[in-house]
Enzyme design. Structure first.
Site, short mmCIF file in Angstrom:
data_model
loop_
_atom_site.label_atom_id
_atom_site.label_comp_id
_atom_site.label_asym_id
_atom_site.label_seq_id
_atom_site.Cartn_x
_atom_site.Cartn_y
_atom_site.Cartn_z
N ARG A 90 0.82 -1.21 0.00
CA ARG A 90 0.00 0.00 0.00
C ARG A 90 0.85 1.26 0.00
NH1 ARG A 90 -5.01 -2.03 2.40
NH2 ARG A 90 -6.57 -0.41 2.37
N ARG A 129 -22.04 -2.04 2.85
CA ARG A 129 -21.35 -3.33 3.04
C ARG A 129 -21.68 -3.97 4.39
NH1 ARG A 129 -15.00 -3.73 2.37
NH2 ARG A 129 -14.97 -2.03 3.88
N ARG A 162 -18.48 -2.59 9.36
CA ARG A 162 -17.13 -2.30 9.85
C ARG A 162 -17.06 -0.88 10.42
NH1 ARG A 162 -12.98 -4.26 5.22
NH2 ARG A 162 -12.06 -2.24 5.72
N ARG A 173 -10.03 7.39 4.33
CA ARG A 173 -9.38 6.24 3.69
C ARG A 173 -9.15 6.51 2.21
NH1 ARG A 173 -13.44 1.71 5.12
NH2 ARG A 173 -12.22 0.45 3.70
P1 AP5 Z 1 -15.12 -5.28 -1.00
O1 AP5 Z 1 -14.83 -6.47 -1.84
O2 AP5 Z 1 -15.26 -5.49 0.46
O3 AP5 Z 1 -14.09 -4.09 -1.33
P2 AP5 Z 1 -12.56 -3.93 -0.97
O4 AP5 Z 1 -11.89 -3.31 -2.13
O5 AP5 Z 1 -11.98 -5.22 -0.46
O6 AP5 Z 1 -12.70 -2.87 0.19
P3 AP5 Z 1 -11.97 -2.73 1.58
O7 AP5 Z 1 -12.68 -1.64 2.31
O8 AP5 Z 1 -11.87 -4.04 2.32
O9 AP5 Z 1 -10.58 -2.28 1.13
P4 AP5 Z 1 -9.61 -1.50 1.91
O10 AP5 Z 1 -8.42 -1.63 1.07
O11 AP5 Z 1 -9.96 -0.12 2.31
O12 AP5 Z 1 -9.64 -2.21 3.35
P5 AP5 Z 1 -8.65 -3.23 4.04
O13 AP5 Z 1 -9.44 -4.18 4.81
O14 AP5 Z 1 -7.61 -3.71 3.10
O15 AP5 Z 1 -16.47 -4.62 -1.60
C1 AP5 Z 1 -17.06 -3.49 -0.98
C2 AP5 Z 1 -18.59 -3.61 -1.06
O16 AP5 Z 1 -18.99 -3.53 -2.44
C3 AP5 Z 1 -19.15 -4.93 -0.55
O17 AP5 Z 1 -20.37 -4.68 0.09
C4 AP5 Z 1 -19.37 -5.78 -1.82
O18 AP5 Z 1 -20.42 -6.71 -1.68
C5 AP5 Z 1 -19.69 -4.71 -2.85
N1 AP5 Z 1 -19.20 -5.00 -4.19
C6 AP5 Z 1 -17.98 -5.52 -4.52
N2 AP5 Z 1 -17.86 -5.60 -5.86
C7 AP5 Z 1 -19.02 -5.10 -6.39
C8 AP5 Z 1 -19.50 -4.90 -7.73
N3 AP5 Z 1 -18.74 -5.22 -8.78
N4 AP5 Z 1 -20.73 -4.36 -7.90
C9 AP5 Z 1 -21.49 -4.01 -6.82
N5 AP5 Z 1 -21.09 -4.17 -5.53
C10 AP5 Z 1 -19.87 -4.71 -5.31
O19 AP5 Z 1 -7.88 -2.23 5.04
C11 AP5 Z 1 -8.53 -1.67 6.15
C12 AP5 Z 1 -7.53 -0.85 6.96
O20 AP5 Z 1 -6.45 -1.71 7.42
C13 AP5 Z 1 -6.81 0.27 6.20
O21 AP5 Z 1 -7.57 1.45 6.16
C14 AP5 Z 1 -5.52 0.41 7.02
O22 AP5 Z 1 -5.76 1.12 8.21
C15 AP5 Z 1 -5.21 -1.03 7.39
N6 AP5 Z 1 -4.35 -1.68 6.38
C16 AP5 Z 1 -4.68 -2.72 5.57
N7 AP5 Z 1 -3.65 -3.05 4.77
C17 AP5 Z 1 -2.64 -2.19 5.09
C18 AP5 Z 1 -1.33 -2.02 4.60
N8 AP5 Z 1 -0.83 -2.79 3.60
N9 AP5 Z 1 -0.57 -1.05 5.14
C19 AP5 Z 1 -1.02 -0.28 6.14
N10 AP5 Z 1 -2.27 -0.38 6.65
C20 AP5 Z 1 -3.08 -1.33 6.12
#
Ligand code: AP5
Length: 216
Positions: A90, A129, A162, A173
């Site tokens: 990231r 979501r 969440r 974010r």
């Molecule tokens: P979903 O599939 O859940 O989307 P996503 O891209 O996975 O979204 P996230 O919010 O999980 O991503 P993120 O990167 O912000 O969070 P993460 O957990 O990595 O889909 C979203 C919704 O849309 C769902 O309801 C789904 O059903 C719907 N949907 C999906 N596809 C669709 C379509 N085509 N049409 C219609 N609807 C659809 O990170 C969270 C936090 O963790 C970060 O903010 C940070 O604080 C920390 N973190 C994580 N990784 C790191 C890292 N590498 N470095 C530092 N901090 C980190």
């Protein structure tokens, strides 16, 4: 040679949804940094407490702890053949560390599908979501509803919204994504690894486009 796929894209674009589907097709383990942090939060570990303080504000968890967590996960036997990385790297520091780490495993990043959608779409997806408490299965109240409201189709556990999907945190974010993660688009494009996928399409169409990229 192991195969490593990095799924790139903004919060809510559908990385987790697609990763679960693609993991089934490719047999590669789904390694999600967000899920690993949430597991640590659930188990009340020191890492979980630290991560939560950043996640609730929509900020990134510091690179050193994130990299060390991913190193541990990719070293596990199920990742011998590679992995499908979701949410990592990231930052450019994380991308450089990943390259060094994979070299230790005689591997490299092979594919970087970059899923895109407008900010309005991201906000709508995150606000609708619902996530399952037991295993993190993801639903959307409008686009991908569970059969029974509030209950996971796969394991029957309770669905929750969440903490970081609150409107003000979502805005932060998205800002953090543009400031710290979007530079990776150019980084992987220069390396000839990036393939852009239209994430505004229905879930099945996005999966089909991803599979075309991964078969190349
Ligand atoms: P979903 O599939 O859940 O989307 P996503 O891209 O996975 O979204 P996230 O919010 O999980 O991503 P993120 O990167 O912000 O969070 P993460 O957990 O990595 O889909 C979203 C919704 O849309 C769902 O309801 C789904 O059903 C719907 N949907 C999906 N596809 C669709 C379509 N085509 N049409 C219609 N609807 C659809 O990170 C969270 C936090 O963790 C970060 O903010 C940070 O604080 C920390 N973190 C994580 N990784 C790191 C890292 N590498 N470095 C530092 N901090 C980190």
């Amino acid at each position: 040679m192991p195969t490593y796929i990095v799924l790139l894209g903004p919060p809510g674009v559908g990385k987790g949804t697609q990763a679960k589907l693609i993991a089934e097709t490719t047999g590669l383990p789904h390694v999600s940094s967000g899920d690993l942090f949430r597991e640590n939060i659930k188990n009340e570990t020191e890492l979980g407490k630290l991560a939560q303080s950043f996640m609730n504000k929509g900020e990134l968890v510091p690179d050193d702890v994130t990299i060390s967590m991913i190193r541990g996960r990719l070293s596990r036997p199920d990742c011998k053949g590679g992995a499908l990385l979701d949410g990592f790297p990231r930052t450019t520091v994380q991308a450089d560390s990943l390259a060094s780490l994979l070299a230790e495993f005689d591997g490299k990043v092979n594919y970087v599908p970059y899923i895109t959608a407008s900010e309005t779409t991201l906000i709508e997806r995150l606000s609708g979501r619902w996530t399952c408490k037991a295993q993190g299965h993801v639903f959307h109240e409008k686009y991908n509803p569970p059969q029974r409201t509030g209950v996971c189709d796969f394991d029957g556990s309770q669905l929750y919204q969440r903490e970081d999907d609150r409107a003000e945190t979502v805005t932060r974010r998205i800002q953090v994504y543009f400031a710290q993660t979007a530079p990776l688009i150019a980084h992987y494009r220069e390396g000839g690894l990036l393939s852009e996928i239209d994430g505004a399409q229905p879930i099945e169409k996005v999966t089909a486009d991803l599979l075309v990229v991964l078969r190349k």
